[in-house]
Design an enzyme around this catalytic site. Structure first.
Site, PDB file in Angstrom:
ATOM      1  N   ASN A 202       6.621   1.924 -11.747  1.00 14.94           N
ATOM      2  CA  ASN A 202       6.565   0.485 -11.437  1.00 14.94           C
ATOM      3  C   ASN A 202       5.153  -0.047 -11.529  1.00 14.94           C
ATOM      4  OD1 ASN A 202       9.270   0.623 -10.549  1.00 14.94           O
ATOM      5  ND2 ASN A 202       8.640   1.097  -8.448  1.00 14.94           N
TER       6      ASN A 202
ATOM      7  N   ASP B 194       2.862  -2.133  -9.188  1.00 14.11           N
ATOM      8  CA  ASP B 194       2.847  -2.554  -7.776  1.00 14.11           C
ATOM      9  C   ASP B 194       2.021  -3.826  -7.604  1.00 14.11           C
ATOM     10  OD1 ASP B 194       4.285  -0.281  -7.270  1.00 14.11           O
ATOM     11  OD2 ASP B 194       2.693   0.777  -6.195  1.00 14.11           O
TER      12      ASP B 194
ATOM     13  N   GLY C  75       5.263   3.332  -8.444  1.00 10.45           N
ATOM     14  CA  GLY C  75       6.591   3.903  -8.696  1.00 10.45           C
ATOM     15  C   GLY C  75       6.592   5.312  -8.141  1.00 10.45           C
ATOM     16  N   LYS C  76       7.649   5.652  -7.387  1.00  9.94           N
ATOM     17  CA  LYS C  76       7.628   6.960  -6.713  1.00  9.94           C
ATOM     18  C   LYS C  76       7.503   8.112  -7.707  1.00  9.94           C
ATOM     19  CE  LYS C  76      10.192   5.149  -2.803  1.00  9.94           C
ATOM     20  NZ  LYS C  76       9.002   4.683  -2.079  1.00  9.94           N
TER      21      LYS C  76
ATOM     22  N   ALA D 220       6.217   8.075 -10.877  1.00 16.38           N
ATOM     23  CA  ALA D 220       4.892   8.086 -11.505  1.00 16.38           C
ATOM     24  C   ALA D 220       3.813   8.509 -10.498  1.00 16.38           C
ATOM     25  CB  ALA D 220       4.586   6.716 -12.079  1.00 16.38           C
TER      26      ALA D 220
ATOM     27  N   ASP E 298      -3.908   2.208   4.428  1.00 16.08           N
ATOM     28  CA  ASP E 298      -2.815   1.761   3.549  1.00 16.08           C
ATOM     29  C   ASP E 298      -1.893   2.955   3.301  1.00 16.08           C
ATOM     30  OD1 ASP E 298      -1.220   1.136   1.375  1.00 16.08           O
ATOM     31  OD2 ASP E 298      -2.817   0.318   0.152  1.00 16.08           O
TER      32      ASP E 298
ATOM     33  N   ASP F 235       4.663  10.145  -1.491  1.00  9.31           N
ATOM     34  CA  ASP F 235       4.553  10.684  -2.856  1.00  9.31           C
ATOM     35  C   ASP F 235       3.410  11.700  -2.914  1.00  9.31           C
ATOM     36  OD1 ASP F 235       6.572   8.905  -3.629  1.00  9.31           O
ATOM     37  OD2 ASP F 235       5.112   7.324  -4.011  1.00  9.31           O
TER      38      ASP F 235
ATOM     39  N   LYS G 159      -7.165   5.116   1.356  1.00  6.15           N
ATOM     40  CA  LYS G 159      -7.656   4.165   0.342  1.00  6.15           C
ATOM     41  C   LYS G 159      -6.536   3.227  -0.053  1.00  6.15           C
ATOM     42  CE  LYS G 159     -11.003   7.253  -1.813  1.00  6.15           C
ATOM     43  NZ  LYS G 159     -11.075   8.253  -2.843  1.00  6.15           N
TER      44      LYS G 159
HETATM   45  O1  RIB Z   1       6.207   5.271  -2.626  1.00  4.86           O
HETATM   46  C1  RIB Z   1       5.422   4.176  -2.984  1.00  4.86           C
HETATM   47  C2  RIB Z   1       5.995   3.502  -4.188  1.00  4.86           C
HETATM   48  O2  RIB Z   1       7.240   2.940  -3.832  1.00  4.86           O
HETATM   49  C3  RIB Z   1       5.190   2.340  -4.726  1.00  4.86           C
HETATM   50  O3  RIB Z   1       4.220   2.737  -5.665  1.00  4.86           O
HETATM   51  C4  RIB Z   1       6.249   1.411  -5.268  1.00  4.86           C
HETATM   52  O4  RIB Z   1       6.217   1.264  -6.669  1.00  4.86           O
HETATM   53  C5  RIB Z   1       7.581   1.976  -4.806  1.00  4.86           C
HETATM   54  O5  RIB Z   1       8.210   2.653  -5.804  1.00  4.86           O
END
Ligand code: RIB
Length: 304
Positions: A10, A12, A38-39, A41, A246, A252, A285
């Site tokens: 994704n 973000d 994106g989880k 990526a 953050d 992930d 970060k």
């Molecule tokens: O886990 C965080 C991710 O969740 C974000 O990068 C967002 O794109 C969602 O997929």
């Protein structure tokens, strides 16, 4: 040794605000930034930064976000040859709100991720033959996740599922293909059907998931660390204390850390330590991938 991630990618859109708005309320934010996420990526970037040979399989749209997202993965030396460019669809995006404590809310619009289907699993199959670990999450259609897990299982590839975002229920058949499942507390509660509010309920949830056929259950407990269980051993993993700004991508990062350690043939306990450190550092970060630590940082911390 290498890892393949089959999942979402994704762009973000991150807005920082002093607090979360109430329904119907407008508030003024303090900062906005667009970053790759994106989880799937994020987990790919986590393992690549930790020195693993990493393949990513998924879909981007035929738009400028898609081009930027692919270029970003390639900049981390991630193999993207099996990523499909879905010309008639937009890339996945995530609208993220981070408030002062570092907590976040996320709305994902799947775009091309939502079109992932059997054709993508066929492209994945060729890569599975070269890898020993498959990482999955749930931001792509569940049917594709299940097909991928089944294929990996047939080839003897270890399957690690991050059940995020958590559905109300996972198909029972999927559990039998999963070696390692890594829900957070909320996700685990949805999967087992009761809240995880104390030590007993956390242990009961892990046992419940083991009974469904998973070999290793790791429940991510945020600032409380993690709990793990196998048929033979179980225990709590101490949290790593950091100054959180953050939390986007922390889960992930945790998964990437565990996977990278297992790819190096480290023990489960060592892998949990890697996961905890990577997850914690990711909260120090802004953003997800931008916050993921590299191998040198982790090795220094592990050796101290
Ligand atoms: O886990 C965080 C991710 O969740 C974000 O990068 C967002 O794109 C969602 O997929």
């Amino acid at each position: 040794m290498s890892i393949v991630i089959f999942g979402s990618i994704n762009m973000d859109m991150i807005a920082q605000t002093p607090r979360f708005p109430q329904p119907g309320e407008t508030i003024i934010g303090t900062h906005f930034i667009t970053l790759p996420g994106g989880k799937g990526a994020n987990q790919a970037v986590a393992t690549a930064k930790l020195g693993c040979l990493t393949y990513f399989v998924g879909r981007v749209g035929g738009d400028s976000f898609g081009r930027d997202l692919l270029q970003n993965l390639e900049a981390f030396n991630i193999n993207t040859q099996a990523v499909f460019i879905d010309q008639n669809t937009s890339s996945g995006v995530a609208m993220i709100n981070v408030e002062t404590s570092g907590e976040n809310t996320i709305i994902v619009i799947p775009g091309a991720n939502g079109n992932i289907a059997e054709a993508d699993v066929i492209r994945l199959q060729k890569i599975l033959a070269k890898t020993n670990l498959l990482l999955l999450q749930l931001e792509i259609p569940i049917m594709a996740v299940e097909m991928a897990a089944e294929e990996a299982k047939k080839l003897g590839v270890t399957v690690m599922l991050d059940p995020a975002p958590a559905p109300e229920k996972l198909p029972d058949s999927l559990y039998t293909f999963i070696d390692i499942i890594t829900p957070n507390q909320t996700e685990a509660a949805k999967l087992v059907g009761f809240p995880l509010k104390d030590t007993d309920s956390i242990k009961k949830a892990a046992d419940n998931l083991l009974e469904k056929g998973v070999k290793i259950v790791i429940i991510k407990l945020g600032e409380e660390g993690a709990y793990y269980a196998t048929e033979k051993e179980q225990g709590f993993v101490s949290p790593v204390t950091v100054k959180t700004i953050d939390t986007v991508g922390a889960g992930d990062g945790f998964n990437g850390g565990v996977a990278a350690a297992l790819d190096r043939s480290l023990s489960l306990k060592e892998a949990l330590k890697w996961g905890s450190i990577v997850g914690a550092l990711t909260t120090t970060k802004e953003g997800a991938q931008t916050a993921l630590p590299d191998l040198e940082t982790i090795e220094k911390l592990i050796n101290n």
